[in-house]
Structure formats: structure tokens, C-alpha cells
Design a protein around this motif. Structure first.
Motif, PDB file in Angstrom:
ATOM      1  N   VAL B 360       0.843  -1.201   0.000  1.00  0.00           N
ATOM      2  CA  VAL B 360       0.000   0.000   0.000  1.00  0.00           C
ATOM      3  C   VAL B 360       0.879   1.253   0.000  1.00  0.00           C
ATOM      4  O   VAL B 360       0.672   2.178  -0.796  1.00  0.00           O
ATOM      5  CB  VAL B 360      -0.952  -0.003   1.218  1.00  0.00           C
ATOM      6  N   ASP B 361       1.872   1.276   0.878  1.00  0.00           N
ATOM      7  CA  ASP B 361       2.721   2.470   0.959  1.00  0.00           C
ATOM      8  C   ASP B 361       3.547   2.669  -0.313  1.00  0.00           C
ATOM      9  O   ASP B 361       3.795   3.807  -0.732  1.00  0.00           O
ATOM     10  CB  ASP B 361       3.652   2.379   2.176  1.00  0.00           C
ATOM     11  N   VAL B 363       2.664   1.890  -3.354  1.00  0.00           N
ATOM     12  CA  VAL B 363       1.773   2.419  -4.397  1.00  0.00           C
ATOM     13  C   VAL B 363       1.354   3.855  -4.053  1.00  0.00           C
ATOM     14  O   VAL B 363       1.275   4.720  -4.932  1.00  0.00           O
ATOM     15  CB  VAL B 363       0.552   1.480  -4.577  1.00  0.00           C
ATOM     16  N   LEU B 364       1.150   4.111  -2.771  1.00  0.00           N
ATOM     17  CA  LEU B 364       0.808   5.476  -2.349  1.00  0.00           C
ATOM     18  C   LEU B 364       1.944   6.442  -2.719  1.00  0.00           C
ATOM     19  O   LEU B 364       1.701   7.520  -3.274  1.00  0.00           O
ATOM     20  CB  LEU B 364       0.538   5.495  -0.841  1.00  0.00           C
ATOM     21  N   ASN B 365       3.166   6.063  -2.418  1.00  0.00           N
ATOM     22  CA  ASN B 365       4.299   6.945  -2.724  1.00  0.00           C
ATOM     23  C   ASN B 365       4.373   7.269  -4.214  1.00  0.00           C
ATOM     24  O   ASN B 365       4.586   8.417  -4.604  1.00  0.00           O
ATOM     25  CB  ASN B 365       5.609   6.296  -2.274  1.00  0.00           C
ATOM     26  N   ASN B 367       1.968   7.197  -6.444  1.00  0.00           N
ATOM     27  CA  ASN B 367       0.828   8.014  -6.863  1.00  0.00           C
ATOM     28  C   ASN B 367       0.965   9.459  -6.389  1.00  0.00           C
ATOM     29  O   ASN B 367       0.581  10.396  -7.093  1.00  0.00           O
ATOM     30  CB  ASN B 367      -0.486   7.402  -6.357  1.00  0.00           C
ATOM     31  N   TYR B 368       1.515   9.616  -5.212  1.00  0.00           N
ATOM     32  CA  TYR B 368       1.736  10.963  -4.670  1.00  0.00           C
ATOM     33  C   TYR B 368       2.743  11.721  -5.548  1.00  0.00           C
ATOM     34  O   TYR B 368       2.546  12.880  -5.897  1.00  0.00           O
ATOM     35  CB  TYR B 368       2.244  10.820  -3.232  1.00  0.00           C
ATOM     36  N   ARG B 371       1.017  12.685  -8.750  1.00  0.00           N
ATOM     37  CA  ARG B 371       0.095  13.809  -8.588  1.00  0.00           C
ATOM     38  C   ARG B 371       0.852  15.136  -8.504  1.00  0.00           C
ATOM     39  O   ARG B 371       0.480  16.128  -9.119  1.00  0.00           O
ATOM     40  CB  ARG B 371      -0.757  13.555  -7.338  1.00  0.00           C
ATOM     41  N   PRO B 384      -4.106   4.466 -14.516  1.00  0.00           N
ATOM     42  CA  PRO B 384      -3.677   4.529 -13.116  1.00  0.00           C
ATOM     43  C   PRO B 384      -2.411   3.707 -12.909  1.00  0.00           C
ATOM     44  O   PRO B 384      -2.291   2.601 -13.436  1.00  0.00           O
ATOM     45  CB  PRO B 384      -4.851   3.893 -12.358  1.00  0.00           C
ATOM     46  N   MET B 386       0.654   1.919 -10.474  1.00  0.00           N
ATOM     47  CA  MET B 386       0.796   1.207  -9.206  1.00  0.00           C
ATOM     48  C   MET B 386       2.037   1.725  -8.471  1.00  0.00           C
ATOM     49  O   MET B 386       2.039   2.834  -7.994  1.00  0.00           O
ATOM     50  CB  MET B 386       0.891  -0.301  -9.456  1.00  0.00           C
ATOM     51  N   GLU B 436       8.220   1.606  -0.710  1.00  0.00           N
ATOM     52  CA  GLU B 436       7.478   1.944   0.504  1.00  0.00           C
ATOM     53  C   GLU B 436       8.361   2.457   1.625  1.00  0.00           C
ATOM     54  O   GLU B 436       7.851   2.995   2.604  1.00  0.00           O
ATOM     55  CB  GLU B 436       6.704   0.711   0.998  1.00  0.00           C
ATOM     56  N   ILE B 443      10.278  12.007   0.130  1.00  0.00           N
ATOM     57  CA  ILE B 443       9.559  12.079  -1.145  1.00  0.00           C
ATOM     58  C   ILE B 443       9.342  13.534  -1.545  1.00  0.00           C
ATOM     59  O   ILE B 443       9.502  13.911  -2.714  1.00  0.00           O
ATOM     60  CB  ILE B 443       8.183  11.364  -1.021  1.00  0.00           C
TER      61      ILE B 443
END
Lengths: 437, 491
Positions: B360-361, B363-365, B367-368, B371, B384, B386, B436, B443
Motif C-alpha cells: 500500500v505504501d 503504491v501510495l508513494n 501516486n503521490y 500527482r 492509473p 501502481m 514503501e 519524497i
């Protein structure tokens, strides 16, 4: 979880910045039916000291004994403390392939030194930055010989490490490279030159010989080279015991030298990770597989190093590459580099001399099977008892004996391969001799 | 503005050979407890070497200083984010180093009696089970030494399977976004390579695939998520298309860090795959290895796995060599055991939930980063993503600044660059994979640096094009290095 550095509030903030409400939305692109809709069936995470306990328990159930006389491609040499000191530095341990030369000069210089020392040691002109291990370097060298000669036949001595030959067989099978094996001289333990003479033809790309060979015997490199070269084939010489090169003449008659460097401060570690290497003559430089580091200059004219001749490699040449190898064994090769630096010119010779002395002391008390000169390994007959029975008796004294050879050489079912390095102690060797008596 | 670093002197250091002087020593051997042996007498005079020309002679403190100084010329994960796409440069837990060095594991000889190898076998068996659960596959071999050797093993398995059916078939399909190792591997197993074009979203197109899959196709090599960091939405459909013609699906597991605990290849039609323990499972990259490339298969490929296999018996774990359909060995002994120990330590530390949280982390990193950078860098494929994100340099190229320049300028800002110019389907790619194990602060520093470089490109492109400015060495002359190769030191 201690390896995840975010607080919950940071996580939330980052999710919001992405315009998301929940972490699940990050995976919206994975079709629902393809997702795992349950937790992984693995135990919960554990603390550092529970991890230590777990592996200590396994370590205690994996015991090499008070002394061991196994060699056969994995040797018990002392590892200087400096080796782990160097490879534990985060800058070596936690960096990657030095694609970006400007911030990888440390790794690049150490590989350049490695390549240089391997050349000095083997008498070859160029060496690559490492292969996975000796066993996989053998087929890579054979493929290289096939490219150079435009031929496909591979002739390999039965005295090349049996598992290396098995790997060669696997690699060669679908590349149209027929492999022929050549036996050994029953008296000397070196390759049977008459059989080699019969096996090498105009279609032979290379002859593969190991020296010291699997029986520990110095093999007849020059004679094999003459024979191979007379028919336009290349000679590949393999070594599994790198310390031998401290005293044994390097195989300069070879066209390609393939080595396993485990003896250079790489712990036996149940078979890996080790480091292989391929060294060759200048003229074959563009056919060598794997990474190469070269010296050059930067725009300010300073000496600098970079990966070079990448047009041989898979990321450029794709299906026409010299090999598919990508990640190799850089950190393990660095262990070997530090080892060579620690021992140096005199030390490697002194170390080799001690190996020679220990092995000859032990061999002197036993019935050697082969007559050829040997370095620190040799084959002995076990007489009226089986090798297994002798090993069982030795285990009773907490000593791991030699390697019974019947598994690969049925004709040597009454023999075992023994190895004595500088770490072998006289009292243990005397115990081994007693077990044979 | 450069926030992450400021300059600090680094030590100069010659090559080891240039430090040498006859008689310097960094070693001492114990006294011999057996008689000395004359090498010429034991080996024959012609078999004894002269001294090793040029070999170093240095003292102990010089060895330590030499390599310590060299080390300071490297960037590393321990210094900060190392966002090489496809490489998964995550933190390497130090406990893994400790346990791999425990005596019974580090000094285990591969031929010591099996009764005395039970602890080592248990480690291997436990790791095999964990990887089976994580991938959703039925069996795992730990023998392959790295990812590319895992690929080789996987395609050999495919070939053995087809041969057993009576026809090895001729071709392997490989999407145009694939790693270079894939086509190189297929060629080593005697297969022709047919490239498959991605669709406008950078993904596999089932229709294109359906046209390409014939009875001549042995299988496909697919990376999922692919090298754009995009999950192949039609992967299950693709697998059906291949299976319908008797072909198999090989998955390159290089990007498994996006899936662990979330989705399992075994559940979306994959027949065989490799894992990179040095990527997904945190074992150190070590400047370019050692890796480890276990291969996981479904039941129908199990008989072909490399020998030996671990087998549970009444007397404990044993090695089973009686494997008549096996492809044989791909490596001596049992694989990079020391790497296996580290990977298992990582899995034990995380546990099932921890592994999922890590995904999760990761993929979050990514995507952040996407963005925050989207306003400044062109995103050629907008599906999208990953665990990694791929931009192109097309906005900056208008000012003469290319991805390689941006990468070099990033060095001045205190970062290792992203992966440059890969995947090939993106012209001028910037492939960023944070993993992650990066916090928000690191970041943000990376993103701020890339934004700052985008602004510099507008205002002062030359400062970017001539970077790096602050390193020990500037851009190196790679052309001369290749044209006149100097691959070893000479006096």
C-alpha cells in the motif's frame, strides 16, 4: 511496522493529496475478481530478537562439525575481518549497478581493481565484473567460444565439477550446442589425452578442462591447449579453488579462464551466494558476457570509471545479446577484491603454501588414488570399508569427512575426495587418518 | 533550491596498485603445525608460478582506508531515496545481515550430511511455502541465482512442458514494454521472439494478442504491473487466449512489489513466474548483486523443476534427485542460500499484514509523486499507476533538455536518478519507483528537486545540460571508454 517510515497522519495527508479517501482506492485498477479478498496466510510480523531466535535455532540444526574435510567447489578458508567490515558499509551494500557513473565511482573503481587482479592472477588480458558463480560461468564461456569460432561442439572433461557439467548440459540443450564428455586417465587422474584427441573435431568450438580438477589433480593444460588449437578450437580452463593460483602456474595457454572465487573470503553459505568470473584474451573482448568497467576521463579531464561495451548486453541488444545476465555478484566480488588486497602478492603465496603443506601431510598418511600432482584436494581409496562407513565413524568424533565419489563416478565408489585447507589442524587430520586405519 | 545536500570534501584515493610497496602486509598466518612442503617437489617445477606480477602489497590500515574512501564516492539507499524504476531499491534491514552470518548457516557446506543440514533445509522449505502463498502458485524452486536466471529457468520449464506434450513450439511473445532480459532469455532457450505492440494505454491488447497466438506460440513473457507501472487489466483474458491454444503465461516478477498481499499471479492465470528477492524482499543490491530469482509454478509445471527438490520424509527434510522430467540444474548446489535467509527474515519481520501494508505504501508513494509532478512533466500514459510512474521529457526537450540531463542534475540535488530512457515505448522516459521505505519528507524533497529542475529548464537550461556540477567527477566520456577500452590497470 518498523520498516515503513510514515505516520498515519502523513499517510492520510498523502492520500488526500492524491484525491483519495482510502488506501483501497489505490488498487482500483486491479479488476475486483483478480484481487486477493483475504489476508495472506502468513504469521504475524515478529520483532528483531524473535527473528534472531528463529535463525539461531536453525543455525544450531545445521552443524558443519568441529572440523570438515569437504571441498569439491566450496572451501573452508579463513575470512579476514576486514572483508565484512568493507562489505557492510552501506555505500557498497545498499547501492545498485553503477549505471550513473558520477555517484558510483566507489563501486566502479573497486570493480576495475577486481578485473585487474583477476587478470594478474590468471594471466589473461581482460576479466568481467563477475558471473553468478563458477557453474553458470562455464556455459556462458562455452557460448562465447561458439560465437567466436562459429562452431557448436563442446568437449568437456569428466573431471570438471559434476554439477558444473550438469549446468552446462541444461544451458547447452536448446542452443544447438552438443556436449561430449571425455574421461580421465585412470592412473594420473588428469584428462585422457588420447580420448580428447579422438573427441576434438573440426566442429569443436571449445575444450573445457578444470585445473586443479574435481579430483584435485593439476591437469595437463598445455597439452590440451595444443590439441584444441591444432583443430581450431578454443581451450577453456576452469578453476574452483582460487587459492591454488597463489602457487600453481596460471593457465596462460587457455583462451578463456572461468573461475569460482568462493575461496576468496566468501563463506560456504550452503552453496551460495558465490562469485564466478570469466577472463580472456584481448582479442575476444567483445564476446565476453557480463558487466565490464573501463577507465576514461570526465569532461574536466580527471581520471574516471564507467560501465562500458554495453552494446554486448541484453538491455541494448535484447535477443541478440551475448547473455541474458543482468544483476551479477558485485558485493561478493568485492569480498574477493578485499581478500586479494589483504593477502596481496606474498600473502596469497604463503596461504597457498600452507594449503599445500596441510593437504600433503594428510595425503601422506592415506592411500591416494591418482598420481598427478595435487594442491589441497585429493582422492583416496577407502580400502575394506566404504567411504560412507568412514564418514560415519568420523561424525562420531564430530568431524565431517570427505565426499564419497560414487554418486558421480560409479567406478570410484570405493573412493572419497578429501580437502585440507590452511584451517585444517594436525590433530583432526590425524583423527581422519586413524579412521582409515 | 537545493535542500537535501551541501558539499563536503571527499578524500582522494589512488588505485590499490599505486599504493603498493614491496614487503607491506595486511595479513599474518598462524605457524604451520605440519612440515613445510617444497612447491617444486610437490607440484613439479614447471607447475609452480612465478610471483604474481603487479599484485598489490599494502598494509592493513591502507586496506581499510582505501575501501572506506571509495565507499564515500557512492550514493546508496542508506543515504536517501534511490528511485530507480523497475529496481525496487528499498531499505535493506540490518537484522538480515546478522542472521545470514550465523555460523550454522554461513559455514554450512553444501555437501555436509543431510542429517546435519536440517536447519538450512528448514529455512528453504519455510521460504518456499511463504512464496507459494504470496504468489498463489503451487511450487517454488529457489535454485536460480538472479532474476534473469529465473527467466531462463521459467522458459526452460515451458519448453520442457511443451516437449512432453510432443511439440516444443517455436515462438515466445514479448510485449514491446518488456525488460531486455526477456528477449535475451527466450533466445537462450532456442525460441524466436515476436514482439507484441502495446495499445494506446500502454497495455496488452487482447485482440492483438488473439491474432498473434497460434499453435506455434509456446507462451508469453509478461511483466505485471508492466514497465509503465500499470496493472494489465486484461491479464486474465490474455491468459485465457493463450491457454485456449495450449500456450503458457510467464510473468516477470520484477514488479511484484506492487502486488504482494493485494493480488496473486496464481489467481490471474499465470503458469510460471520468477521473483527477485533483491527487489521485493529487501535483500541488498550490493552494487549489482547478489540477487536471487526463485521460480514459482502451477502444478502442471512442477515435475519439470530443477533438481534436486526438497522433500519431507519421516527422517526429516531430504534432497530428492530422482526427478526424471526435470530440466536439470541451472546452478550448482541449491541457489544463493545466503540471500534466501535474508528474504525469509524480511517476510518474518513483516508478516502477512505487514507485507500488504508495505505494498500500500509503495503504491501510495508513487501516486503521490505522480500527482505532484504531473503539472511539470509530461505523462504519456495516463492509466492509473501502481508502484512506479513513468514520465517523458517531451516538455523539457523543447528547451534541449533530455531525461539524461534531468537525471544528472538530480545528482546535484542529492539524489540518485530514476531509471533513464526505459521503457523503450516512452520516448525520453523518466521511470520513478520510490518504494514503501521512503517517508513523506524524503519524497517531498525528491519532488521539490524535480520541480526545481523543471523550472531551471525554463530559465537556465544550460545549468541542467552541463550537470552534475558538485560531484567528484563530472560527466564521463563513455564514448572513448567504449572505443578504446582500458579494462585493467597496468604499471
Amino acid at each position: 511496522m518498523r520498516y515503513l517510515p510514515k505516520s498515519d497522519s502523513e499517510r492520510q495527508e498523502m492520500l488526500r493529496a492524491c484525491g483519495l479517501e482510502s488506501p483501497e482506492e489505490l488498487f482500483a485498477a486491479i479488476p475486483e475478481p483478480l484481487r486477493l479478498n483475504r489476508p495472506l496466510a502468513l504469521d504475524d510480523g515478529i520483532s528483531e530478537y524473535e527473528i534472531v531466535d528463529y535463525f539461531r535455532a536453525r543455525s544450531a540444526r545445521s552443524v558443519a562439525g568441529e572440523a570438515s574435510f569437504l571441498g569439491a567447489g566450496a572451501y573452508a578458508h579463513y575470512r579476514p575481518v576486514m572483508v565484512d567490515t568493507v562489505v557492510s558499509r552501506g555505500e557498497f551494500l545498499t547501492s545498485y549497478t553503477p549505471y550513473q557513473a558520477e555517484l558510483s565511482q566507489g563501486t566502479l573503481v573497486s570493480i576495475f581493481e577486481f578485473q585487474t587482479m583477476i587478470c594478474q592472477l590468471t594471466g589473461m588480458d581482460v576479466a568481467n565484473a563477475s558471473m553468478y558463480d563458477g557453474s553458470t560461468a562455464v556455459p556462458e564461456a562455452a557460448m562465447m567460444a561458439a560465437r567466436i569460432t562459429g562452431r557448436d561442439g563442446i568437449v568437456v572433461a569428466r573431471t570438471v565439477h559434476p554439477e558444473y557439467r550438469e549446468v552446462l548440459e541444461t544451458y547447452a540443450r536448446y542452443q544447438g550446442l552438443p556436449v561430449t564428455e571425455v574421461g580421465y586417465d585412470a592412473g594420473t587422474g588428469a584428462i585422457d589425452l588420447a580420448a580428447l584427441d579422438a573427441a576434438v573435431t573440426d566442429a569443436t568450438a571449445c575444450v573445457i578442462l578444470q585445473s586443479p580438477n574435481f579430483f584435485g589433480c593439476l591437469d595437463v593444460v598445455q597439452a590440451a591447449a595444443d590439441l584444441a588449437h591444432a583443430r581450431g578450437a578454443l581451450l577453456i580452463v576452469v578453476f574452483t579453488e582460487a587459492v591454488s593460483l597463489g602457487v600453481v602456474a596460471p593457465p596462460v595457454a587457455a583462451d578463456i579462464v572461468v573461475g569460482e572465487l568462493q575461496s576468496f573470503a566468501i563463506s560456504p553459505s550452503f552453496g551460495g551466494p558465490y562469485a564466478g568470473v570469466i577472463a580472456t584474451k584481448e582479442k575476444f573482448i567483445r564476446q565476453i558476457p557480463g558487466r565490464l568497467v573501463g577507465e576514461t576521463k570526465d569532461v574536466r579531464g580527471q581520471r574516471a570509471y564507467c560501465l562500458t561495451l554495453a552494446t554486448r548486453e541484453q538491455h541494448i541488444r535484447r535477443e541478440k545479446a551475448t547473455s541474458n545476465i543482468c544483476t551479477n555478484q558485485a558485493l561478493i566480488a568485492l569480498m574477493a577484491t578485499v581478500f586479494m588486497s589483504v593477502y596481496g602478492k606474498q600473502g596469497l603465496r604463503d596461504l597457498a603454501a600452507q594449503n599445500l603443506a596441510k593437504a600433503h601431510y594428510l595425503a601422506g598418511q592415506l592411500d591416494r588414488r591418482f598420481a598427478a600432482p595435487f594442491f589441497n584436494e585429493f582422492v583416496v581409496r577407502t580400502g575394506s570399508r566404504t567411504p560412507e562407513a568412514i564418514n560415519e565413524a568420523l561424525l562420531g568424533k564430530n568431524i565431517v569427512g570427505g565426499l564419497p565419489l560414487g554418486r558421480w563416478y560409479p567406478e570410484l565408489a570405493d573412493c572419497m575426495l578429501l580437502c585440507a585447507t590452511e584451517t585444517a589442524r594436525r590433530e583432526h587430520m590425524d583423527s581422519v587418518a586413524e579412521a582409515f586405519a | 533550491m537545493i535542500k537535501k545536500v551541501r558539499s563536503h570534501p571527499t578524500q582522494n584515493e589512488p588505485l590499490l596498485f599505486e599504493r603498493s610497496s614491496p614487503g607491506k602486509k595486511a595479513y599474518q598466518l598462524p605457524a604451520l603445525d605440519v612440515p613445510e612442503v617444497d612447491p617444486a617437489a610437490a607440484l613439479g617445477g614447471e607447475n609452480v608460478r612465478e610471483e604474481i606480477p603487479g599484485f598489490p602489497e599494502v598494509s592493513e590500515v591502507e586496506v581499510i582506508r582505501h575501501f572506506t574512501r571509495l565507499s564515500t564516492w557512492n550514493y546508496a539507499i542508506d543515504l536517501g531515496v534511490y528511485p530507480l524504476g523497475s529496481c525496487t531499491m528499498k531499505y535493506n534491514p540490518r537484522i538480515n545481515e546478522l542472521v545470514a552470518r550465523l555460523d550454522g548457516l554461513a559455514w554450512a557446506h553444501p555437501y555436509q550430511p543431510e542429517t546435519r543440514s536440517q536447519g538450512a533445509f528448514e529455512v528453504m522449505a519455510h521460504l518456499e511455502q511463504a512464496l507459494e502463498e504470496i504468489t498463489g502458485m503451487d511450487a517454488v524452486t529457489l535454485q536460480p541465482a538472479a532474476g534473469a536466471q529465473g527467466e531462463l529457468t521459467g522458459i526452460l520449464l515451458m519448453r520442457a512442458y511443451h516437449e512432453k506434450q510432443g511439440n516444443p513450439r517455436k515462438k515466445i511473445l514479448i510485449p514491446d514494454s518488456a525488460h531486455g532480459t526477456n528477449p535475451a532469455t527466450a533466445a537462450m532457450v532456442g525460441y524466436e521472439v515476436e514482439n507484441i505492440a502495446s495499445n494506446s494505454h500502454g497495455m496488452l491488447d487482447p485482440e492483438v494478442l488473439a491474432r498473434a497466438v497460434t499453435e506455434d506460440v509456446a507462451g508469453i513473457m509478461v511483466t505485471n504491473p508492466n514497465t509503465l507501472g500499470v496493472f494489465e487489466r486484461d491479464i486474465a483474458r490474455a491468459a485465457e487466449i493463450l491457454h485456449a491454444k495450449g500456450a503458457l503465461v510467464y510473468m516477470d516478477g520484477a514488479n511484484m512489489n506492487a502486488l504482494v498481499g493485494i493480488a496473486r499471479p496464481g489467481d490471474f492465470g499465470v503458469d510460471v513466474m520468477h521473483l527477485n528477492l533483491h527487489k521485493t524482499f529487501s535483500t541488498p543490491h550490493g552494487g549489482g548483486g547478489p540477487g536471487s530469482g526463485p521460480v514459482a509454478v502451477k502444478k502442471h509445471l512442477e515435475p519439470f523443476l530443477p533438481a534436486p527438490r526438497l522433500k519431507t520424509t519421516a527422517e526429516g527434510l531430504r534432497l530428492d534427485f530422482d526427478r526424471p522430467d526435470s530440466i536439470g540444474r541451472v546452478r550448482a548446489f541449491y541457489g544463493n542460500f545466503g540471500v534466501l535467509v535474508r528474504a525469509l527474515a524480511y517476510i518474518l519481520a513483516h508478516g502477512g499484514n505487514g507485507l500488504r501494508n508495505a505494498t500500500v505504501d509503495a503504491v501510495l508513494n508513487a501516486n503521490y509523486i505522480r500527482r505532484r509532478l504531473e503539472p511539470y512533466y509530461d505523462l504519456p500514459y495516463t492509466a492509473p499507476n501502481m508502484h512506479e510512474v513513468v514520465f517523458s521529457d517531451s516538455k523539457q526537450a523543447a528547451r534541449g533538455v533530455r531525461t539524461g540531463d534531468i537525471a544528472k542534475r538530480l545528482i546535484d540535488y542529492g539524489f540518485h536518478p530514476y531509471t533513464v530512457s526505459f521503457p523503450l515505448i516512452v520516448h525520453g522516459a523518466l521511470m520513478i519507483e520510490p518504494t514503501e521505505t521512503e517517508g513523506k519528507m524524503e519524497i517531498d524533497l525528491l519532488v521539490d528537486a524535480l520541480i526545481s529542475i523543471a523550472l531551471e529548464t525554463e530559465n537556465d537550461p544550460d545549468v541542467v545540460k552541463s550537470a552534475p556540477h558538485t560531484t567528484r567527477v563530472s560527466r564521463v566520456d563513455e564514448v572513448t571508454a567504449a572505443r578504446r577500452p582500458v579494462l585493467r590497470w597496468k604499471p
